[in-house]
Design a protein around this motif. Structure first.
Motif, short mmCIF file in Angstrom:
data_model
loop_
_atom_site.label_atom_id
_atom_site.label_comp_id
_atom_site.label_asym_id
_atom_site.label_seq_id
_atom_site.Cartn_x
_atom_site.Cartn_y
_atom_site.Cartn_z
N ARG A 172 2.34 -12.76 -5.94
CA ARG A 172 1.91 -11.58 -6.15
C ARG A 172 2.58 -10.49 -5.76
O ARG A 172 3.39 -9.51 -5.56
N TRP A 173 2.74 -10.40 -3.94
CA TRP A 173 2.58 -9.60 -3.36
C TRP A 173 4.45 -10.07 -2.17
O TRP A 173 4.68 -9.77 -1.95
N ASP A 246 -5.82 -11.97 4.87
CA ASP A 246 -7.16 -11.83 5.79
C ASP A 246 -8.45 -12.89 5.17
O ASP A 246 -8.66 -12.57 4.29
N THR A 247 -8.30 -13.84 5.56
CA THR A 247 -8.65 -14.86 5.31
C THR A 247 -10.20 -14.96 6.10
O THR A 247 -11.40 -15.99 5.77
N VAL A 248 -10.51 -14.36 6.76
CA VAL A 248 -12.08 -14.41 7.81
C VAL A 248 -13.35 -13.98 7.03
O VAL A 248 -12.95 -13.08 6.27
N PRO A 249 -14.44 -14.59 7.18
CA PRO A 249 -15.42 -14.97 5.98
C PRO A 249 -16.41 -14.03 6.17
O PRO A 249 -17.40 -14.11 5.79
N TYR A 250 -16.55 -13.21 7.58
CA TYR A 250 -17.43 -12.13 7.86
C TYR A 250 -17.09 -10.98 8.26
O TYR A 250 -15.95 -11.00 8.32
N LYS A 259 -2.96 -1.83 10.45
CA LYS A 259 -1.95 -0.46 11.58
C LYS A 259 -0.18 -1.54 11.38
O LYS A 259 0.56 -1.08 12.15
N ALA A 260 -0.63 -2.88 11.83
CA ALA A 260 0.39 -4.23 11.22
C ALA A 260 0.93 -3.89 10.77
O ALA A 260 2.60 -4.57 10.05
N LEU A 261 0.83 -2.87 9.53
CA LEU A 261 1.87 -3.12 8.18
C LEU A 261 3.64 -2.13 8.61
O LEU A 261 2.56 -1.32 8.71
N VAL A 262 4.10 -2.66 7.77
CA VAL A 262 5.14 -1.56 7.33
C VAL A 262 4.79 -0.55 6.06
O VAL A 262 4.11 -0.67 5.45
N PRO A 263 5.62 0.40 6.49
CA PRO A 263 5.55 1.41 5.11
C PRO A 263 5.25 0.36 3.73
O PRO A 263 6.15 -0.41 3.65
N GLU A 264 4.58 0.93 2.78
CA GLU A 264 4.63 0.60 1.59
C GLU A 264 4.10 -0.64 1.27
O GLU A 264 4.01 -1.74 0.55
N GLY A 265 3.76 -1.46 2.94
CA GLY A 265 2.68 -3.17 3.02
C GLY A 265 2.04 -3.40 3.04
O GLY A 265 0.88 -2.10 2.15
N SER A 266 1.35 -3.99 2.68
CA SER A 266 0.02 -4.58 1.73
C SER A 266 -0.79 -5.28 2.76
O SER A 266 -0.22 -6.53 3.33
N LEU A 267 -2.46 -5.30 2.81
CA LEU A 267 -3.32 -5.92 3.29
C LEU A 267 -4.16 -6.71 2.50
O LEU A 267 -4.82 -5.92 1.33
N VAL A 268 -3.86 -7.83 2.39
CA VAL A 268 -4.83 -8.53 0.89
C VAL A 268 -5.77 -9.43 1.60
O VAL A 268 -5.81 -10.37 2.39
N ASN A 291 -1.06 -0.32 1.18
CA ASN A 291 -2.27 -0.97 0.64
C ASN A 291 -3.10 -1.38 0.87
O ASN A 291 -2.94 -2.79 1.56
N LEU A 292 -4.42 -1.28 0.59
CA LEU A 292 -5.76 -2.61 0.93
C LEU A 292 -5.71 -3.17 -0.54
O LEU A 292 -6.36 -2.43 -1.02
N ALA A 293 -5.54 -4.46 -0.25
CA ALA A 293 -5.98 -5.09 -1.99
C ALA A 293 -7.10 -5.89 -1.73
O ALA A 293 -7.07 -6.66 -0.01
N GLY A 294 -7.21 -6.92 -2.69
CA GLY A 294 -8.35 -8.12 -2.81
C GLY A 294 -8.10 -8.76 -3.43
O GLY A 294 -7.22 -8.80 -4.56
#
Ligand code: NDP
Ligand code: ZN
Length: 350
Positions: A172-173, A246-250, A259-268, A291-294
């Motif tokens: 998707r991304w 990001d797969t961390v369960p807790y 902070k590690a994303l480029v402009p317009e990057g996505s953290l899922v 984007n901060l997404a799930g």
């Protein structure tokens, strides 16, 4: 007559699964009965039996397991897609309404009547669903997946959850040659994310708490390895990633990944469901249009697409096959994060 089958069941909240039996329904006309050979252990199984997501809505026993592979054993009168002896899989869902907009759009996971493989109520008769830590399962044919012949059955089992949960957001991304993808946490989902992102041609980095996993991360496809608990190392990652899964369960701090994303990057986020701490700072998100997404598993059509992609690229999970009696020690290792791959139960040892 419903049949009684052997299983591993959590009999009350917080109690690890123990040998027990459950009933499987008689075949409906669109049902398939599967003789289960292998079932992967997902961290979601642990959340359920340890009651991490609050009291189970439908009570106990809970029979976990949603990474199921086996052979078709019996088919209902109107089944057309499968025949006896076929190698098949079942993931996190076993039914949905098939008529709402999300079902028609092949996104059954969001259907209001989605029936999940365990800990759910069958939408047609209200009975409780029991997962794959059992000898057999009965599932409507629409929710049964075909396992490509090129895949080993035990290694394919984890694709049914860990595979699709990471494949879907990577697609998707848009992970592709030239894109820079980060994966947070090396466990069941994380190791599949590394393999799949690499097969899609991306440059892949693993963020991990565990220095001891560096060599294995490289073997599994990571081009770079970064210790997530070291702020100085994390600083070197600033502004680099198009996509981070990001797969961390807790509960954990996601600000360094933004902070590690480029402009317009996505953290899922796929691993943790709940309030985040420390608070997420929206300034970088707004100022750099990020984007901060799930993401939740994937629909049945996309799951088959993922299996076919894995069949073509010969991608399987790295597994440690365990006997049913070793379940509790496998659970303990998962709780500690002491794992690089997936535990898979040999169901013939039940
Ligand atoms: P695993 O236990 O196999 O792996 C999780 C990894 O996260 C660990 O190996 C570890 O990697 C890292 N980690 C970081 N902090 C912790 C911590 N406090 N405790 C334990 N591990 C930690 O889990 P899975 O990959 O099976 O599942 C990950 C999460 O995804 C679970 O919460 C599960 O419920 C969820 N999930 C979500 C789905 C969805 O549709 N969104 C579908 C399936 C599962 P390292 O040592 O490298 O830091
Ligand atoms: Zn799962």
């Amino acid at each position: 007559m419903p049949s009684k089958v052997k299983c591993l069941a959590s009999l009350e909240a917080g109690k690890y699964p123990v040998p027990s039996t459950v009933a499987r329904r008689d075949l409906r006309s669109d049902d398939i009965e599967i003789k289960i050979l292998y079932c992967g252990i997902c961290h979601s199984d642990i959340h359920h039996v340890r009651n991490n997501w609050g009291p189970d809505g439908y009570g106990y026993p809970v029979v976990p397991g949603h990474e199921i592979v086996g052979k078709v054993f019996r088919v209902g009168a109107e089944v057309s897609k499968f025949k006896i002896g076929d190698s098949v899989g079942v993931g996190c869902m076993v039914d949905s309404c098939q008529t709402c907009a999300t079902c028609k759009n092949d996104r059954e996971q969001y259907c209001d009547s989605a029936t999940f493989t365990y800990g759910s109520l069958d939408r047609r008769d209200g009975s409780r669903t029991y997962g794959g830590y059992t000898e057999t399962i009965v599932v409507t044919e629409k929710f049964v997946l075909s396992i490509p012949e090129s895949l080993d059955l035990a290694g394919a089992a984890p694709l049914l959850c860990a595979g699709i949960t990471t494949y879907s957001p990577l697609r998707r991304w848009g992970a592709h040659p030239g894109s820079k993808v980060g994966v947070v946490g090396l466990g069941g989902l994380g190791h599949m994310a590394l393999k799949l992102a690499k097969a899609m041609g991306a440059d892949v980095t693993l963020f991990s708490r565990s220095q001891g996993k560096a060599e294995d991360a490289k073997r599994l496809g990571a081009d770079q390895f970064l210790i997530s608990s070291d702020p100085e190392r994390m600083e070197t990652a600033a502004g680099q990633f198009d996509l981070i899964i990001d797969t961390v369960p807790y509960k954990h701090d996601v600000n360094p990944y933004i902070k590690a994303l480029v402009p317009e990057g996505s953290l899922v986020l796929v691993g943790y469901f709940g309030p985040l701490e420390p608070t997420v700072n929206s300034a970088p998100l707004v100022l750099r249009s990020q984007n901060l997404a799930g993401s939740l598993i994937g629909g049945i059509k996309e799951t088959q697409e993922m299996l076919d992609f894995c069949g073509q690229h010969k991608i399987m999970s790295d597994i440690e096959v365990i006997d049913a009696r070793d379940l509790h020690s496998a659970y303990e290792r998962l709780v500690k994060g002491d794992v690089l791959q997936r535990f898979v139960i040999d169901i013939t040892t039940l």
